[in-house]
Design an enzyme around this catalytic site. Structure first.
Site, PDB file in Angstrom:
ATOM      1  N   LYS A  61      17.636  35.542 -18.351  1.00 41.50           N
ATOM      2  CA  LYS A  61      16.338  34.772 -18.785  1.00 41.50           C
ATOM      3  C   LYS A  61      16.324  34.029 -20.445  1.00 41.50           C
ATOM      4  O   LYS A  61      16.961  35.023 -21.784  1.00 41.50           O
ATOM      5  CB  LYS A  61      15.645  35.523 -18.759  1.00 41.50           C
TER       6      LYS A  61
ATOM      7  N   ASP B 172       9.518  42.316 -18.437  1.00 42.79           N
ATOM      8  CA  ASP B 172      10.415  40.996 -18.303  1.00 42.79           C
ATOM      9  C   ASP B 172      11.217  40.910 -16.583  1.00 42.79           C
ATOM     10  O   ASP B 172      11.795  39.830 -16.405  1.00 42.79           O
ATOM     11  CB  ASP B 172      11.395  40.827 -18.786  1.00 42.79           C
TER      12      ASP B 172
END
Length: 297
Positions: free
Chosen positions: A11, A143
């Protein structure tokens, strides 16, 4: 023998604004998250009797030193799913194997992506695909929610609020990590001690027609953690300088709390050439496409 695997893509925060601080001490943010081609791999290699419990093996270039005990996010995700879904205690446990291809403590959500992969795989294996995984993901880390779908999204709140993002052009990316593990709390503490003020949410268009336009727009944003991270680990600044100077790079920035940095390119050949040059420093560098829906596994 059941076998299933999922890629846990890195990510990347194209920008990260710290917008507020909640009473509980957590910081609110505004960030545009995309996913790189580079990924960890999580595999369900076999089932076993429930009394044996879940197990996790770890290999791969960044697997050394990682704990595979109950505090590992993959096993925490498994336990959280079982509890939240009220699953039958007689369901089989699973032997899982994590191939760790992403640097640890590097600002690219590797552990969070692994936890999200575990939620996806186990929801299928335990036949509870219709269960809402988002609250479980949010309980595991900021996240993890965005890593569930692994698609370009805007992250807000403390990461639990996901909203539509601009439409991205086809874009190649280089990830570079100089081999230093950056503790997120230390970077946030340095940001706070710097006296920096909160930043407003970013103003973004509905889409970017090409990488150059995207780079121009991103220059009006910031990663608020980049300057304090460089103050703590100056080598991050060296990585950024080399990325910015690499041929055909439109834009370079640090992701998350670091130390991984990224560069954006029009095509994969240019990105691969840049990665090759950057590896000459002894740094980890990987090139690939920013993932679209058709790329994800």
């Amino acid at each position: 023998m059941f076998s299933a695997r999922s890629l846990a893509h890195a990510k990347i925060n194209l920008f990260l604004h710290i917008t507020a601080r909640r009473e509980n001490g957590y910081h609110e943010l505004d960030s545009l998250a995309v996913f790189a081609e580079t990924a960890d791999v999580l595999t369900l290699v076999g089932s076993c009797a429930p009394e044996h419990g879940m197990s996790l093996g770890i290999d791969g270039p960044f697997g050394n030193g990682l704990e595979a005990g109950p505090d590992n996010l993959v096993l925490r995700a498994a336990a959280a799913l079982r509890k939240a879904a009220g699953l039958n205690d007689n369901l089989p446990a699973w032997q899982m194997q994590l191939t760790k291809n992403l640097p640890v403590a590097s600002g690219i959500g590797g552990g969070s992506a692994d936890a999200a992969a575990a939620l996806r795989l186990l929801a299928a294996a335990w036949q509870c695909e219709n269960f809402d995984l988002a609250p479980i993901a949010a309980s595991l880390g900021a996240d993890v929610p965005v890593c569930l779908a692994q698609k370009t999204q805007r992250m807000q709140g403390v990461g639990e609020i996901l909203v539509a993002a601009p439409r991205l052009p086809r874009c190649a990316m280089v990830l570079v990590n100089p081999g230093v593990a950056v503790p997120t709390p230390a970077v946030f503490r340095a940001w706070k001690e710097s006296g920096a003020s909160f930043r407003p949410v970013a103003s973004l268009p509905a889409q970017w027609d090409d990488v150059a336009a995207m780079a121009t727009s991103l220059r009006s944003t910031s990663n608020d953690l980049q300057a304090p991270a460089i103050a703590l680990f100056p080598i991050i600044g060296e990585v950024l300088n080399d990325l910015e100077r690499s041929e055909s790079c439109h834009f370079a920035r640090m992701s998350g709390s670091g130390a991984t940095c990224f560069g954006l390119y029009d095509d994969l050949d240019a990105a691969r050439h840049a990665a090759l040059v950057l590896r000459a420093h002894g740094w980890w560098a990987e090139a690939g496409w920013v993932q679209n829906a058709e790329d994800r596994s």
